[in-house]
Motif scaffolding. Structure first.
Motif, mmCIF file in Angstrom:
data_model
loop_
_atom_site.group_PDB
_atom_site.id
_atom_site.type_symbol
_atom_site.label_atom_id
_atom_site.label_comp_id
_atom_site.label_asym_id
_atom_site.label_seq_id
_atom_site.Cartn_x
_atom_site.Cartn_y
_atom_site.Cartn_z
ATOM 1 N N THR A 297 -5.275 -0.792 4.898
ATOM 2 C CA THR A 297 -4.379 -0.169 4.215
ATOM 3 C C THR A 297 -4.667 1.018 4.242
ATOM 4 O O THR A 297 -4.871 1.795 3.530
ATOM 5 C CB THR A 297 -4.511 -1.133 3.275
ATOM 6 N N GLU B 58 -10.849 0.000 -0.336
ATOM 7 C CA GLU B 58 -10.584 -1.118 0.670
ATOM 8 C C GLU B 58 -11.359 -1.852 1.342
ATOM 9 O O GLU B 58 -10.608 -3.127 1.721
ATOM 10 C CB GLU B 58 -9.430 -0.156 1.901
ATOM 11 N N CYS C 293 -6.027 -5.427 -13.874
ATOM 12 C CA CYS C 293 -6.534 -4.862 -12.954
ATOM 13 C C CYS C 293 -8.042 -3.640 -12.776
ATOM 14 O O CYS C 293 -7.731 -2.947 -13.890
ATOM 15 C CB CYS C 293 -5.690 -4.240 -11.911
ATOM 16 N N LYS D 140 -10.098 -1.016 -10.261
ATOM 17 C CA LYS D 140 -10.046 -0.474 -8.713
ATOM 18 C C LYS D 140 -11.021 -1.180 -8.227
ATOM 19 O O LYS D 140 -11.982 -0.991 -8.773
ATOM 20 C CB LYS D 140 -9.482 1.055 -9.318
ATOM 21 N N MET E 204 -10.857 -5.724 0.327
ATOM 22 C CA MET E 204 -9.861 -6.200 0.437
ATOM 23 C C MET E 204 -9.524 -7.513 2.034
ATOM 24 O O MET E 204 -8.586 -7.926 1.963
ATOM 25 C CB MET E 204 -8.463 -5.208 0.286
ATOM 26 N N CYS F 153 -6.096 0.231 -3.753
ATOM 27 C CA CYS F 153 -6.960 -1.156 -3.967
ATOM 28 C C CYS F 153 -7.577 -1.439 -4.968
ATOM 29 O O CYS F 153 -7.806 -0.725 -6.205
ATOM 30 C CB CYS F 153 -7.765 -1.442 -2.912
ATOM 31 N N TRP G 184 0.268 -0.188 -5.658
ATOM 32 C CA TRP G 184 -1.125 -0.727 -5.213
ATOM 33 C C TRP G 184 -0.754 -2.149 -4.447
ATOM 34 O O TRP G 184 -0.179 -3.194 -5.111
ATOM 35 C CB TRP G 184 -1.470 -0.831 -6.482
ATOM 36 N N LEU G 185 -2.005 -2.572 -3.579
ATOM 37 C CA LEU G 185 -2.527 -3.808 -3.408
ATOM 38 C C LEU G 185 -3.025 -4.367 -4.432
ATOM 39 O O LEU G 185 -4.591 -4.054 -4.271
ATOM 40 C CB LEU G 185 -2.654 -2.962 -1.605
ATOM 41 N N GLY G 186 -3.231 -4.846 -4.500
ATOM 42 C CA GLY G 186 -3.687 -6.047 -5.224
ATOM 43 C C GLY G 186 -4.245 -7.408 -5.114
ATOM 44 O O GLY G 186 -3.548 -8.303 -4.069
ATOM 45 N N THR G 187 -5.505 -8.280 -5.445
ATOM 46 C CA THR G 187 -5.263 -9.581 -5.357
ATOM 47 C C THR G 187 -6.122 -10.050 -6.374
ATOM 48 O O THR G 187 -6.874 -9.572 -7.015
ATOM 49 C CB THR G 187 -6.527 -9.834 -3.866
ATOM 50 N N TYR H 153 -2.159 -11.558 -1.139
ATOM 51 C CA TYR H 153 -2.303 -10.407 -2.346
ATOM 52 C C TYR H 153 -0.580 -10.309 -2.694
ATOM 53 O O TYR H 153 -0.036 -11.010 -2.661
ATOM 54 C CB TYR H 153 -2.592 -9.033 -0.790
#
Length: 282
Positions: free
Chosen positions: A165, A158, A153, A155, A161, A169, A126-129, A108
């Motif tokens: 978290t 969770e 990105c 939205k 992902m 995300c 933000w947490l992104g993959t 991530y």
């Protein structure tokens, strides 16, 4: 039919016997091997069908699996070209936003929204993959994304992902082509490139006189990388207060190196962070 039986016999004989046999039957070894290598020829197609005749079902299943994996790689290579996309060609969809990659991990990355070019609020993290369709693509680089990349990105929740978290995300759908980058060869795979950072506007090379000692050769390498990408660079050498403890020869070497960099046109700061005003370089 005669040619097929002749080929079967040739490959079961030793190399010396093959030459004698091909000479007597007027079949050249070069023609035999070139026919095997040329996958698109009719003879190659017939021979490939002949290979799999019989009761060797395990071998047939293995070859079929290899072919499917090659077809899968071809599809992923097509997807790879779609991951890096000009910003004006980005698709529009609901809950989409532009962001900058600020930290990268194995599975991530941390991203911060960038609504206006150059204006990044790193407090909004933000947490992104990367989207799954891009993960398996064969790339000549070590990472799909690096710090500094500008990405599109979407939205998400969770649950998508596959981790717990408290951060918001997002899924990274596309990346804007990099205008500059700092890269090296991957130490694990020399044929692959390891990009350290992208879209760099200013490079600050920081070292220290001692604890740890300055590595002038490493500074040279970063300056070369910056010059290759037309990135302005500044050199900072910290812990000036530790210099009196070093030998006269070491202090002379440091003075010569700093003078050399300044002669080349680089700005060099020699300082002690605790007591430095940062008005002008010494």
């Amino acid at each position: 039919m005669r040619i097929r039986y002749a080929l079967i016999l040739v490959f079961r004989l030793s190399l010396s016997t093959q030459k004698a046999f091909c000479h007597r039957t007027h079949i050249g070894l070069s023609n035999v091997y070139s026919g095997l290598r040329c996958k698109k020829s009719r003879k190659s197609f017939q021979m490939s069908k002949w290979k799999y005749r019989g009761d060797d079902t395990d071998h047939l299943a293995k070859v079929d699996k290899i072919r499917r994996s090659k077809d899968k790689l071809k599809k992923h290579n097509r997807d790879e070209s779609q991951f890096e996309l000009d910003k004006d060609k980005w698709p529009t969809f609901e809950n989409a936003f532009t962001a900058r990659v600020v930290e990268v991990h194995k599975r991530y990355a941390f991203i911060s929204p960038e609504p206006t070019p150059g204006e990044i609020d790193t407090r909004d993290v933000w947490l992104g993959t990367v989207a799954r369709r891009h993960l398996q693509s064969r790339r000549g680089e070590r990472n799909n994304i690096v710090v500094g990349d500008i990405v599109l990105c979407r939205k998400t929740g969770e649950g998508d992902m596959q981790m717990s978290t408290e951060l918001p995300c997002a899924v990274i759908e596309h990346m804007q082509p990099r205008r500059s980058r700092i890269a090296r060869r991957d130490p694990m795979v020399m044929e692959r490139e390891h990009v350290l950072a992208s879209n760099v506007d200013q490079l600050l090379v920081v070292g220290s006189y001692a604890n740890p000692g300055v590595k002038w050769g490493l500074i040279d390498r970063y300056l070369v990388l910056a010059a290759e990408q037309d990135i302005p660079a500044i050199i900072v050498i910290n812990k000036e207060d530790l210099l009196p403890r070093e030998s006269d020869e070491f202090r002379k070497k440091c003075d010569e190196e700093i003078a050399y960099f300044r002669k080349l046109g680089y700005t060099v700061f020699s300082l002690q962070v605790e007591n430095q005003t940062f008005d002008d370089p010494k």
